[in-house]
Design a protein around this motif. Structure first.
Motif, PDB file in Angstrom:
ATOM      1  N   GLY A 165       8.452   7.755  -0.566  1.00  0.00           N
ATOM      2  CA  GLY A 165       9.401   6.645  -0.664  1.00  0.00           C
ATOM      3  C   GLY A 165       9.099   5.504   0.279  1.00  0.00           C
ATOM      4  N   ALA A 166       8.594   5.829   1.473  1.00  0.00           N
ATOM      5  CA  ALA A 166       8.271   4.782   2.444  1.00  0.00           C
ATOM      6  C   ALA A 166       7.144   3.888   1.928  1.00  0.00           C
ATOM      7  CB  ALA A 166       7.893   5.403   3.782  1.00  0.00           C
ATOM      8  N   VAL A 167       6.105   4.505   1.362  1.00  0.00           N
ATOM      9  CA  VAL A 167       4.993   3.726   0.813  1.00  0.00           C
ATOM     10  C   VAL A 167       5.476   2.842  -0.331  1.00  0.00           C
ATOM     11  CG1 VAL A 167       2.794   3.863  -0.418  1.00  0.00           C
ATOM     12  CG2 VAL A 167       3.241   5.399   1.500  1.00  0.00           C
ATOM     13  N   LEU A 168       6.277   3.406  -1.222  1.00  0.00           N
ATOM     14  CA  LEU A 168       6.777   2.641  -2.366  1.00  0.00           C
ATOM     15  C   LEU A 168       7.652   1.480  -1.913  1.00  0.00           C
ATOM     16  CD1 LEU A 168       6.942   2.566  -5.514  1.00  0.00           C
ATOM     17  CD2 LEU A 168       9.108   3.816  -5.268  1.00  0.00           C
ATOM     18  N   THR A 169       8.507   1.714  -0.947  1.00  0.00           N
ATOM     19  CA  THR A 169       9.407   0.666  -0.451  1.00  0.00           C
ATOM     20  C   THR A 169       8.618  -0.459   0.203  1.00  0.00           C
ATOM     21  OG1 THR A 169      11.164   2.300  -0.122  1.00  0.00           O
ATOM     22  CG2 THR A 169      11.370   0.208   1.056  1.00  0.00           C
ATOM     23  N   LYS A 170       7.617  -0.103   0.997  1.00  0.00           N
ATOM     24  CA  LYS A 170       6.780  -1.123   1.637  1.00  0.00           C
ATOM     25  C   LYS A 170       6.061  -1.975   0.598  1.00  0.00           C
ATOM     26  CE  LYS A 170       2.618  -0.135   3.060  1.00  0.00           C
ATOM     27  NZ  LYS A 170       1.744  -1.165   2.428  1.00  0.00           N
ATOM     28  N   ASN A 171       5.587  -1.337  -0.451  1.00  0.00           N
ATOM     29  CA  ASN A 171       4.803  -2.046  -1.464  1.00  0.00           C
ATOM     30  C   ASN A 171       5.647  -2.884  -2.417  1.00  0.00           C
ATOM     31  OD1 ASN A 171       2.468  -0.906  -0.434  1.00  0.00           O
ATOM     32  ND2 ASN A 171       2.359   0.725  -1.957  1.00  0.00           N
ATOM     33  N   ASN A 172       6.964  -2.688  -2.387  1.00  0.00           N
ATOM     34  CA  ASN A 172       7.837  -3.369  -3.351  1.00  0.00           C
ATOM     35  C   ASN A 172       9.061  -3.971  -2.673  1.00  0.00           C
ATOM     36  OD1 ASN A 172       6.770  -2.461  -6.294  1.00  0.00           O
ATOM     37  ND2 ASN A 172       6.542  -0.760  -4.853  1.00  0.00           N
ATOM     38  N   PRO A 173       8.862  -4.938  -1.784  1.00  0.00           N
ATOM     39  CA  PRO A 173       9.999  -5.518  -1.060  1.00  0.00           C
ATOM     40  C   PRO A 173      10.981  -6.254  -1.956  1.00  0.00           C
ATOM     41  CG  PRO A 173       8.007  -6.811  -0.707  1.00  0.00           C
ATOM     42  CD  PRO A 173       7.574  -5.547  -1.394  1.00  0.00           C
ATOM     43  N   ASP A 174      10.535  -6.684  -3.137  1.00  0.00           N
ATOM     44  CA  ASP A 174      11.411  -7.417  -4.045  1.00  0.00           C
ATOM     45  C   ASP A 174      12.045  -6.535  -5.107  1.00  0.00           C
ATOM     46  OD1 ASP A 174       8.922  -6.922  -5.140  1.00  0.00           O
ATOM     47  OD2 ASP A 174       8.965  -8.684  -6.447  1.00  0.00           O
ATOM     48  N   LYS A 175      11.702  -5.251  -5.142  1.00  0.00           N
ATOM     49  CA  LYS A 175      12.243  -4.351  -6.161  1.00  0.00           C
ATOM     50  C   LYS A 175      13.139  -3.266  -5.581  1.00  0.00           C
ATOM     51  CE  LYS A 175       8.245  -4.888  -9.278  1.00  0.00           C
ATOM     52  NZ  LYS A 175       7.123  -4.177  -9.948  1.00  0.00           N
ATOM     53  N   VAL A 176      12.907  -2.875  -4.342  1.00  0.00           N
ATOM     54  CA  VAL A 176      13.686  -1.818  -3.692  1.00  0.00           C
ATOM     55  C   VAL A 176      14.675  -2.445  -2.724  1.00  0.00           C
ATOM     56  CG1 VAL A 176      13.600   0.216  -2.202  1.00  0.00           C
ATOM     57  CG2 VAL A 176      11.814  -0.155  -3.919  1.00  0.00           C
ATOM     58  N   ILE A 225       4.313   7.126   9.847  1.00  0.00           N
ATOM     59  CA  ILE A 225       4.512   6.412  11.118  1.00  0.00           C
ATOM     60  C   ILE A 225       3.851   5.038  11.080  1.00  0.00           C
ATOM     61  CG2 ILE A 225       2.451   7.368  12.231  1.00  0.00           C
ATOM     62  CD1 ILE A 225       5.879   6.845  13.920  1.00  0.00           C
ATOM     63  N   ASP A 226       2.786   4.880  10.312  1.00  0.00           N
ATOM     64  CA  ASP A 226       2.123   3.586  10.204  1.00  0.00           C
ATOM     65  C   ASP A 226       2.809   2.689   9.176  1.00  0.00           C
ATOM     66  OD1 ASP A 226       0.215   4.348  12.067  1.00  0.00           O
ATOM     67  OD2 ASP A 226      -1.165   5.122  10.551  1.00  0.00           O
ATOM     68  N   VAL A 227       3.405   3.310   8.167  1.00  0.00           N
ATOM     69  CA  VAL A 227       4.038   2.559   7.081  1.00  0.00           C
ATOM     70  C   VAL A 227       5.413   2.039   7.472  1.00  0.00           C
ATOM     71  CG1 VAL A 227       4.955   2.756   4.723  1.00  0.00           C
ATOM     72  CG2 VAL A 227       2.774   3.827   5.307  1.00  0.00           C
ATOM     73  N   ILE A 228       6.155   2.842   8.213  1.00  0.00           N
ATOM     74  CA  ILE A 228       7.576   2.573   8.441  1.00  0.00           C
ATOM     75  C   ILE A 228       7.815   1.239   9.158  1.00  0.00           C
ATOM     76  CG2 ILE A 228       7.844   3.707  10.699  1.00  0.00           C
ATOM     77  CD1 ILE A 228      10.185   4.181   7.681  1.00  0.00           C
ATOM     78  N   GLY A 229       6.905   0.868  10.029  1.00  0.00           N
ATOM     79  CA  GLY A 229       7.070  -0.379  10.769  1.00  0.00           C
ATOM     80  C   GLY A 229       6.829  -1.622   9.935  1.00  0.00           C
ATOM     81  N   GLN A 230       6.326  -1.448   8.701  1.00  0.00           N
ATOM     82  CA  GLN A 230       6.054  -2.587   7.823  1.00  0.00           C
ATOM     83  C   GLN A 230       7.145  -2.806   6.778  1.00  0.00           C
ATOM     84  OE1 GLN A 230       1.837  -2.560   6.396  1.00  0.00           O
ATOM     85  NE2 GLN A 230       1.660  -0.683   7.593  1.00  0.00           N
ATOM     86  N   ILE A 231       8.176  -1.960   6.810  1.00  0.00           N
ATOM     87  CA  ILE A 231       9.252  -2.059   5.821  1.00  0.00           C
ATOM     88  C   ILE A 231      10.311  -3.033   6.296  1.00  0.00           C
ATOM     89  CG2 ILE A 231      11.109  -0.770   4.678  1.00  0.00           C
ATOM     90  CD1 ILE A 231       9.280   1.684   4.745  1.00  0.00           C
ATOM     91  N   LYS A 232      10.681  -3.960   5.443  1.00  0.00           N
ATOM     92  CA  LYS A 232      11.651  -4.990   5.803  1.00  0.00           C
ATOM     93  C   LYS A 232      13.056  -4.687   5.275  1.00  0.00           C
ATOM     94  CE  LYS A 232       8.225  -8.730   6.038  1.00  0.00           C
ATOM     95  NZ  LYS A 232       7.076  -7.810   6.032  1.00  0.00           N
ATOM     96  N   GLN A 233      13.169  -3.802   4.305  1.00  0.00           N
ATOM     97  CA  GLN A 233      14.477  -3.467   3.746  1.00  0.00           C
ATOM     98  C   GLN A 233      15.267  -2.568   4.707  1.00  0.00           C
ATOM     99  OE1 GLN A 233      11.428  -3.218   2.232  1.00  0.00           O
ATOM    100  NE2 GLN A 233      11.676  -2.997   0.009  1.00  0.00           N
ATOM    101  N   GLN A 264      17.917  -3.613  10.539  1.00  0.00           N
ATOM    102  CA  GLN A 264      18.788  -2.975   9.550  1.00  0.00           C
ATOM    103  C   GLN A 264      18.477  -1.483   9.432  1.00  0.00           C
ATOM    104  OE1 GLN A 264      19.553  -5.852   5.989  1.00  0.00           O
ATOM    105  NE2 GLN A 264      17.430  -6.156   6.595  1.00  0.00           N
ATOM    106  N   CYS A 265      18.386  -0.822  10.576  1.00  0.00           N
ATOM    107  CA  CYS A 265      18.080   0.607  10.603  1.00  0.00           C
ATOM    108  C   CYS A 265      19.251   1.388  11.195  1.00  0.00           C
ATOM    109  CB  CYS A 265      16.829   0.888  11.435  1.00  0.00           C
ATOM    110  SG  CYS A 265      15.309   0.218  10.736  1.00  0.00           S
ATOM    111  N   ASN A 266      19.644   2.461  10.531  1.00  0.00           N
ATOM    112  CA  ASN A 266      20.694   3.349  11.017  1.00  0.00           C
ATOM    113  C   ASN A 266      20.131   4.755  11.164  1.00  0.00           C
ATOM    114  OD1 ASN A 266      22.356   1.149  10.725  1.00  0.00           O
ATOM    115  ND2 ASN A 266      23.496   1.952   8.996  1.00  0.00           N
TER     116      ASN A 266
END
Length: 316
Positions: A165-176, A225-233, A264-266
């Motif tokens: 899910g983390a990879v998918l979310t990072k790759n799709n900031p306008d869809k997720v 751990i490398d992907v999570i820091g690139q997620i903006k959602q 925006q992290c909880n």
């Protein structure tokens, strides 16, 4: 005496090399377990068994692999958010139906459950490269549907599913719209260090100063751990402190990495939650935490977008 010590060192070295070779050769079987002990690859039950309203969905991944999924609704015209659910590494989506049944009721949502390649009724063999394509195919399908609100697609992943899910979310900031992670690991190499402690001297994030000689040998690294820091959602972290599979420190590390760049992290802890039953052990508090996260980061954002659209319409 010297020859004895040399023989001992050679013996230990041989065991380590043999262990590493075995780990490399069997890594896919260790990471992906479509059929657990005592189970079959086929689904033990379907949503119909639980009297859930569902649709069998068949997809094609971008490399042509045929995939199976269930799209489940609370009722035909459910207007709530749609959760794209990614499961753990063992078993298939049928084993998660009891949790999904409660999720439907508590969150008033739709749920899309994907069988990774090689799992359930899906064709192919699991790999990181392939499963990443599978996840994208599932999201693309949802975005094209006309019976859901495509602005409120939430990715929910548990354990391996969180890495997916983390990879998918990072790759799709306008869809997720948002991401929910539960009991997810920092990387497969770090998990190897948990299962085989001697490997900590050879692998990455758990021992940052150590040589990372195994990195190039891992075919499914899942470096969350490398992907999570690139997620903006927005991201919600759900951590069971009694997790017997993935040490809870992994979730803490993921949260710290994400929160350094994303406000925006909880992070919510459940003192008695184990790897598979945090949702059950957490009880009402678990579902309230998820609902509050959705209310604050998905539903309110939708209301804001709608109000801005209405204002724009009035000024034209």
């Amino acid at each position: 005496m010297v020859s004895y010590v040399n023989a001992l060192l050679y013996g230990v070295g041989g065991i380590v090399v043999a262990g590493m070779a075995l780990l490399v050769a069997l890594q896919e079987r260790l990471v992906y377990v479509p059929v657990g002990p005592g189970f079959t690859k086929s689904y033990a039950i379907t949503p119909a068994r639980l009297r859930l309203l569902y649709e069998d969905v068949w997809l094609r991944s971008s490399d042509g692999v045929r995939l199976h999924a269930w799209f489940i609704k609370l009722f035909p015209d459910c207007s709530g958010p749609t959760i794209l659910f990614f499961q753990e590494n063992a078993g298939n989506i049928a084993h998660r139906l009891e949790m999904v049944r409660i999720m439907l009721q508590r969150l008033q949502c739709n749920i899309f459950m994907l069988s990774y390649r090689g799992y359930g009724a899906s064709d192919g063999y699991p790999s990181q490269h392939g499963i990443t394509k599978d996840a994208q195919a599932a999201l693309d399908h949802l975005v094209q549907r006309t019976d859901i609100d495509t602005s409120r697609i939430i990715v929910f992943g548990r354990s391996l599913g969180g890495a997916v899910g983390a990879v998918l979310t990072k790759n799709n900031p306008d869809k997720v719209a948002a991401l929910i992670l539960e009991n997810t690991f920092t990387s497969i190499l770090d998990m190897a260090g948990v299962l085989l402690p001697f490997l900590k001297w050879f692998i990455g994030h758990s021992v940052p100063k150590g040589p990372k000689v195994l990195n190039f040998l891992v075919r499914s690294p899942w470096n969350t751990i490398d992907v999570i820091g690139q997620i903006k959602q927005p991201i919600l972290f759900l951590s069971g402190l009694q997790d017997e599979m993935v040490p809870s420190v992994h979730m803490q590390m993921l949260y710290a990495k994400a929160a350094a760049h994303n406000r925006q992290c909880n992070f919510v802890e459940f003192p008695t939650g184990m790897h598979m039953d945090t949702w059950l052990a957490g009880g009402d508090r678990y579902w309230r935490a998820v609902q509050q996260f959705l209310d604050q980061n998905v539903l309110e954002n939708k209301a804001y977008v709608s109000s801005q659209h209405e204002k724009g319409s009035k000024t034209r």
